[in-house]
Design an enzyme around this catalytic site. Structure first.
Site, PDB file in Angstrom:
ATOM      1  N   SER A   1       0.822  -1.203   0.000  1.00  0.00           N
ATOM      2  CA  SER A   1       0.000   0.000   0.000  1.00  0.00           C
ATOM      3  C   SER A   1       0.856   1.253   0.000  1.00  0.00           C
ATOM      4  CB  SER A   1      -0.895   0.000   1.249  1.00  0.00           C
ATOM      5  OG  SER A   1      -1.514   1.244   1.441  1.00  0.00           O
TER       6      SER A   1
ATOM      7  N   TYR B   1      -2.083   0.268  10.256  1.00  0.00           N
ATOM      8  CA  TYR B   1      -2.286  -0.437   8.986  1.00  0.00           C
ATOM      9  C   TYR B   1      -1.062  -0.287   8.093  1.00  0.00           C
ATOM     10  CZ  TYR B   1      -3.625  -0.927   4.097  1.00  0.00           C
ATOM     11  OH  TYR B   1      -3.639  -1.262   2.765  1.00  0.00           O
TER      12      TYR B   1
ATOM     13  N   LYS C   1       1.918  -3.156   6.707  1.00  0.00           N
ATOM     14  CA  LYS C   1       2.346  -3.366   5.324  1.00  0.00           C
ATOM     15  C   LYS C   1       3.862  -3.222   5.201  1.00  0.00           C
ATOM     16  CE  LYS C   1      -1.586  -4.160   3.211  1.00  0.00           C
ATOM     17  NZ  LYS C   1      -1.859  -5.436   2.518  1.00  0.00           N
TER      18      LYS C   1
END
Length: 351
Positions: free
Chosen positions: A134, A158, A162
């Site tokens: 991402s 989040y 990643k």
């Protein structure tokens, strides 16, 4: 395991999180390329009927296994049973806001689950991997255009998960150069398959902008909440690089093809190189679909950045990939999918 491409040869490709938004569209493209597609998903954020829809679009059988990437026995069984040649790893929780409220949930699912998957791949000798990363790994951009070499400093749990997974894969490749790994850093995928049969789900309380717009357009929600209008942008709202889901899906096919060149470990941005603000996206959606999107301004969300625009130059040059669909395509295809779902619901309720 050596990958072969072209001609009549087919690969057995496992898509973790395969019934999700990006996974299902990528499954369509891969099936149309004559590959055998195996979808593995715990259905925590998707529906099994997606499998039937992918089969309807492609006219090809699609295998589905309900399972969790944290379940070692289930993952091993799947890898062995279907003699997997390559894995595209989509499975993971992805809501920035939720990750700031429940970070342990995100680290346990995304990082621990990925480690389990990679360990199972290592044990079975499957070392060809595309990882769904991402743009959140970049954090607040240090320049107007984001390159793969930019500083990596995620602003949310989040994004941190990643980046941690990317670091694990980089170390894994360094320790064992027989691994062939590509990380694809997505920017903002929107849109749907042109058939209108599959697209992005719009839950009652969406996390992403386009599903929120779709719920307002269909009158499931009274108004859109714009999260902040005091960012240092042209209209004060956040700017994002929106990419059509089918362009993004094609990027996975190109990345899979590139594995035959033995990159060992590499990362690529998948974006268009052009940004639109929240207000611009609303305006385009209204213009191209002839619907009104009422909105109000709310507080900014934790972990959001002002602007996030890709440089896709590396993917264009190295992967021979190029995004070709416009913002109009993204808006029209999204609404066509949502409108089709509404029509089906209306038909079912009246029968």
């Amino acid at each position: 395991m050596e990958l072969t491409f072209g001609g009549p040869s087919k690969m057995n490709i496992l898509l973790t999180g395969g019934t999700g938004y990006i996974g299902s569209h990528t499954a369509v493209v891969l099936a149309e390329q004559k590959h055998n597609v195996i979808l593995y998903d715990n259905l925590s954020n998707s529906d099994e009927n997606v499998v039937d829809k992918v089969q309807l679009i492609t006219g090809k059988p699609i295998t589905f296994i309900r399972g969790d990437i944290r379940d070692r026995d289930a993952v091993l069984s799947c890898l062995k049973t279907f003699e997997i040649d390559a894995v595209i790893h989509f499975a993971g929780l992805k809501a920035v806001g939720e990750s700031t409220e429940s970070p342990l949930k995100y680290f346990e699912n995304n990082v621990s689950g990925s480690i389990n998957l990679f360990s199972c791949m290592h044990k079975t000798g499957i070392k060809n991997l595309i990882f769904s990363s991402s743009a959140a790994v970049y954090g607040e951009p240090e320049s107007s255009e984001i390159f793969e070499t930019n500083t990596l400093c995620p602003l949310s749990p989040y994004g941190t998960t990643k980046l941690q997974i990317e670091n694990i894969l980089s170390d894994l490749s360094t320790s064992d150069p027989t691994w062939q790994i590509i990380c694809l850093r997505y920017f903002n995928p929107v849109g749907a398959h042109t058939s209108g049969i599959i697209g992005e789900s719009s839950p009652a309380l969406p996390n992403n902008l386009m599903p929120f717009i779709l719920n307002v357009a269909s009158k499931n929600i009274d108004e859109l909440v714009v999260h902040g209008n005091t960012y240092n942008t042209k209209d004060g709202t956040g700017i994002r690089d929106y990419i059509h889901i089918m362009d993004l899906s094609n990027g996975h096919v190109k990345a899979l093809d590139h594995l035959k060149n033995k990159p060992q470990f590499d990362v690529f941005n998948l974006g268009t190189g052009r940004g639109y603000s929240v207000l611009e996206l609303i305006s385009h959606f209204e213009l191209h679909n002839k619907v009104s999107i009422p909105f109000r301004v709310g507080p900014p969300r934790a972990g959001d950045v002002a602007s996030c625009i890709a440089s896709p130059a590396k993917a264009i040059k190295t992967l021979n990939w190029k995004p070709v669909r416009t913002l109009r395509d993204m808006c029209v295809d999204s609404w066509q999918y949502k409108y089709r779902q509404l029509s089906i619901l209306k038909k079912n309720s009246s029968s």
